[in-house]
Write an enzyme that holds these catalytic residues in place. Structure first.
Site, short mmCIF file in Angstrom:
data_model
loop_
_atom_site.label_atom_id
_atom_site.label_comp_id
_atom_site.label_asym_id
_atom_site.label_seq_id
_atom_site.Cartn_x
_atom_site.Cartn_y
_atom_site.Cartn_z
CG HIS A 461 47.81 39.86 38.28
ND1 HIS A 461 46.67 40.15 37.41
CD2 HIS A 461 48.62 39.83 37.40
CE1 HIS A 461 47.05 40.44 36.15
NE2 HIS A 461 48.38 40.28 36.23
CG ASP A 489 43.12 41.11 37.98
OD1 ASP A 489 43.92 41.56 39.15
OD2 ASP A 489 43.59 40.31 37.37
CB SER A 551 49.74 42.23 34.13
OG SER A 551 49.93 40.90 33.43
#
EC number: 3.4.21.-
Length: 920
Positions: A461, A489, A551
């Site tokens: 993402h 992911d 992230s």
């Protein structure tokens, strides 16, 4: 100079006089001019040696003598040179022990002299620097202005003296001293004792009769406050007497006046304020109101207190009107200054009016002083919101910090013990590699990435739909291409060629998820957090707060090995997706044949379903619609439900992990060992020797004939199934393990328990070749050859006795077919070196069947070792082992495993069990 005086290069050379004097006499000016650069003022050794011992010489010149000189050089070495008539030629050095000892001493002396010279130069330089610094110090001292001594004007000293005199005047409670005699003192002591005894007797009688009234309790409190319990002869009585005689205000004003004269920056204003407070009678009540005043309102207060001394009603009237007049006439000021002035005027009005009321009712302003202090404490207590409050001066500078937490002045070690607790363990160190981290910059935002192998790993993402991203590493920006994004992911970015990271992270071979470490860059700062983690399928959860930009950060164990990729944070727990070696390589797309097979199976399923359900079912094809993305209440509720579902799942897993030791499972017995038939125990045994194999190849046998011969050899050598030892007993074996996935039964086979050797398959004898007439040469026709072979087989004489049918043709394969997962791991240089054996160790079958593929793999290995890029190696080894499997040979990765040389990054051994015969 021939046969003249001996030549000496220096005085030390003459003093030592090493070597032959005759050689020194042979020195000519030309020889002296061309002498090598020996150490200055050092001795040399001169030798007169036969020419033939030095230079290759024939004839009469062999016995001619030449001069050989040996000396030392500046670099600490020495050498020998011979003069050949034109110049000095260096020869093998001749050892002279005395010369070597002398040269060592001379070199040591020269080194000490050089050190002394350098030290003297350094000393001179430092001395000059010290002189410069001294001059600079004197110059700077002259530029600094000297502080003048504090001067106090005489008028302020006089004012302070007057205030001191006023403070020493006895207060209103002072009494005149009367003349006492010894008799009066005795009478007073007896009277005091009698009164005390009477009071004690009355108190004991009341206590005995339980007749204590409220007035008695108030009298007891009053006596405590008046220190009635202190004996009359105690020194505290004397202190209280003088305090009562001079009053507390007088003593305080005396100390404050002295401090004001000595330390105050505005002694005039401070002393005048003390004087007006004393004259007006307000005294201590004035001091708590000082912080509310400005310079103007302070002088207004002093003026009103002086006016109060002469006319109290006029002062009260002016004090009440002062705030009203200030609101009207000071409205031109700015807000902050305007509020300060009005606040000071209100404080002045409260002081004058309240002080007059207290003086009228009680004769003192102590009650007003207490009320003002109480209001200030309440005001301060209402603003204690944080853990501390800061006290600032007029310029806004923090001058003090007061904590709001209540802390014990004594016995505070109980609180510290309760807060800190007792240590019951030791925290382990964790390995972090900041050099393996980078920042991934995209138009949508920023994230963290880390280097692993030849890729940069981050969260999917973070990359989004971008094909190219910017990689920030050590202040430089690089453009990189997104290589692959699996279903997880996770995103893999190709590392640019000009980016060379200082460290790389490796995947953990034995993952330990009990304690994880998350490290990332947040606002260009490295943040590291360690927490306990729990596994939930393919994800991890841990109690770590996530910030923007974390992230894609690596989640590592205590050894710095990567376990997962940080991706999300919902509420209290943070999450990460577990990364496996299989995630690094994309799944190969199915071939066209496989796609066609899937399509056929799908069509068959549709035909079967259509046959079962004759009614026509019309399915509406989904139409692609483009809707505007919007967020409504239902979407928010779904997101909240998803987050709560994840949190509850994590909570259940944690509770189950805690309760796992308390859950007991009954153990059953499954016997899989005793009496179990052990088949294929002779797998891996060579059925043909090298000589037999070479002879068969020389005869020009084709593949089918070669495999038929191997089948016959297997039939002759194979015996009955091997059984386990009868003494062996496995408590988990109950006999049902004989039938399993790893045992293949031939239900047509009849087992002879008399253990008679089975009859091998019959052999067909080939007829002897008979001479045939030569035929004309015809073009090669494979169909005719095949027909001839069939006719030839029909002419074979078959025995009359019925025999078993001939074994069907078969193909031999070694073990199970290779799978891609066994080859998909991180290859390194050691793995590349050991995967192929040396050329002398290859078998003839390997060279004949796999020769070209082995040469191709060796080229790939050499290129990979040179470039340190092993990405193409797994696929090449997989193709080679696949070809070996199809040819009935052992795979090279299995060979390395069998020799206990499995690659160190090998993911797991293939579960092969030797050659396996497949009947076509």
């Amino acid at each position: 100079m021939a046969h003249g005086e001996p030549y000496y290069s220096s005085k030390p050379d003459k003093d030592f006089n090493f070597g032959s004097t005759m050689a020194r006499r042979q020195m000519t000016p030309t020889m002296v001019t061309k002498l090598p650069k020996f150490v200055r003022n050092s001795p040399q050794v001169y030798d007169w040696i036969v020419r033939g011992l030095i230079f290759p010489t024939t004839g009469k010149t062999y016995f001619q003598r030449v001069v050989v000189i040996t000396g030392g050089f500046e670099d600490g070495t020495y050498g020998s040179f011979a003069f050949d008539g034109r110049e000095w030629v260096e020869i093998y050095p001749i050892e002279h022990l005395n010369l070597m000892s002398s040269l060592k001493l001379i070199h040591k002396a020269n080194a000490l002299q050089e050190r002394l010279r350098l030290s003297q130069e350094e000393k001179a330089t430092l001395t000059l620097d010290v002189q410069f610094l001294q001059h600079e110090n004197v110059r700077l001292k002259e530029l600094i202005s000297k502080p003048e001594p504090r001067k106090i004007q005489m008028k302020w000293i006089i004012v302070g003296a007057v205030l001191t005199f006023l403070s020493l005047i006895p207060g209103g409670y002072a009494q005149s001293q009367t003349n006492n005699t010894i008799f009066t003192d005795v009478i007073a002591a007896c009277k005091y004792s009698t009164e005390t005894l009477t009071e004690n007797l009355d108190l004991r009688i009341k206590l005995a009769l339980a007749n204590i009234t409220i007035s008695d309790k108030l009298d007891a409190v009053r006596q405590i406050l008046n220190f009635a319990f202190v004996p009359r002869s105690h020194w505290l009585r004397t202190v209280f007497y003088y305090i009562h005689y001079y009053e507390m205000w007088n003593i305080f004003m005396f100390v404050l006046a002295i401090g004001t004269v000595m330390r105050s920056t505005r002694p005039g204003t401070d002393l005048i304020t003390l004087a007006t407070s004393h004259l007006s009678g307000f005294r201590m009540a004035v001091l708590p109101t000082i912080p509310f005043h400005t310079t103007m309102t302070l002088w207004v207060m002093n003026t009103l207190m002086v006016c109060y001394y002469f006319d109290n009603l006029l002062a009260i009237t002016m004090a009440i009107l002062a705030p009203i007049l200030g609101i009207i006439f000071l409205c031109f000021m700015e807000d902050s200054n305007y509020v300060s002035q009005i606040r000071g005027l209100i404080a002045t009005a409260v002081l004058i009016a309240g002080g007059h009321a207290c003086l009228t009712l009680t004769g003192t302003t102590t009650s007003l002083f207490v009320v003002i202090l109480t209001c200030r404490f309440v005001r301060m207590a209402t603003i204690f919101i944080g853990t501390r409050f800061e006290i600032r001066d007029a310029n806004g500078k923090v001058v003090a910090t007061v904590p709001t937490r209540i802390k014990n002045a004594a016995f505070d070690f109980f609180q510290r013990l309760k807060q800190s607790g007792v240590r019951v363990g030791v925290n382990e160190f964790v390995v972090i590699k900041p050099g393996a981290l980078c920042v991934i910059d995209t138009p949508e935002g920023k994230g963290t990435g880390f280097f692993s192998g030849n890729d940069i790993v981050t969260a999917a993402h973070v990359v989004g739909n971008n094909t190219f991203v910017n990689v920030c590493y050590e202040g430089l920006m690089y453009e990189a291409k997104v290589r692959y994004m699996p279903e997880k992911d996770i995103a893999f970015i190709t590392c640019p060629g000009d980016l060379h990271p200082t460290a790389r992270l490796k995947l953990s071979k034995n993952p330990d998820y009990s304690c994880v470490t998350v490290m990332a860059y947040v606002n260009e700062d490295l943040v590291v957090s360690t927490a306990a983690a729990m596994v939930h399928g393919n994800t991890l959860s841990y109690a770590v707060r996530t910030q923007d930009g974390m992230s894609g950060a690596p989640v590592c164990d205590k050894y710095g090995r990567v376990l997962a990729v940080h991706q999300t944070n919902t509420g209290y727990t943070g999450g990460a997706v577990i990364i496996d070696p299989a995630d690094f390589h994309p799944v190969k797309a199915p071939s066209q044949v496989e796609l066609l097979k899937e399509e056929i199976e799908r069509l068959k399923a549709q035909l079967n379903s259509a046959a079962e359900n004759p009614s026509t079912v019309i399915t509406q094809q989904p139409t692609a619609t483009l809707e505007q993305k919007s967020v409504n209440d239902s979407d928010v509720v779904d997101l909240v439900r998803t987050a709560m579902e994840r949190e509850m799942k994590i909570l259940r897993d944690e509770i189950n992990g805690i309760l796992a030791p308390f859950l007991q499972k009954k153990k059953g017995k499954t016997k899989h060992g005793r009496g179990r038939v052990r088949r294929n125990l002779r797998k891996g045994v060579k059925l043909l020797t090298e000589e037999e194999y070479r002879e068969l190849l020389e005869k020009g046998l084709d593949r089918e004939t070669f495999l038929d011969l191997i089948d016959r050899i297997i039939g002759e050598r194979s015996g009955y199934p091997d059984y386990d030892d009868e003494d062996y007993y496995d408590e988990d074996d109950d006999g049902w393990g004989m039938v399993g996935d790893d045992v293949e039964f031939d239900y047509t086979e009849v087992i002879n328990f008399d253990q008679a050797k089975p009859t091998p398959a019959p052999r067909t004898t080939k007829p002897k070749p008979c001479p045939e007439p030569e035929a004309e040469t015809q073009p090669l026709d494979l169909s005719q050859k095949k027909d001839k072979q069939l006719e030839h087989e029909q002419q074979v004489v078959k025995p009359t006795k019925p025999q078993k049918n001939d074994p069907q043709p078969y193909s031999q394969t070694y073990g199970k077919a290779p799978i891609w997962e066994s080859y998909d791991f991180d290859w390194d240089e050691d793995d590349a070196k050991f995967i192929l054996p040396a050329p002398p160790r290859l078998t003839k079958a390997d060279e004949i069947v796999l020769g070209s593929k082995i040469v191709k793999l060796r080229t790939i290995i050499e290129t990979a070792i040179k470039t340190q890029n092993y990405s193409a190696l797994p696929e090449a080894v997989f193709e080679l082992d696949k070809a070996a499997y199809e040819a009935g040979l052992e795979g090279f990765l299995q060979r390395v495993k069998s020799k206990n040389k499995a690659p160190k990054n090998y993911k797991g051994p293939q579960k092969t069990k030797g050659p396996k015969t497949i009947i076509h």
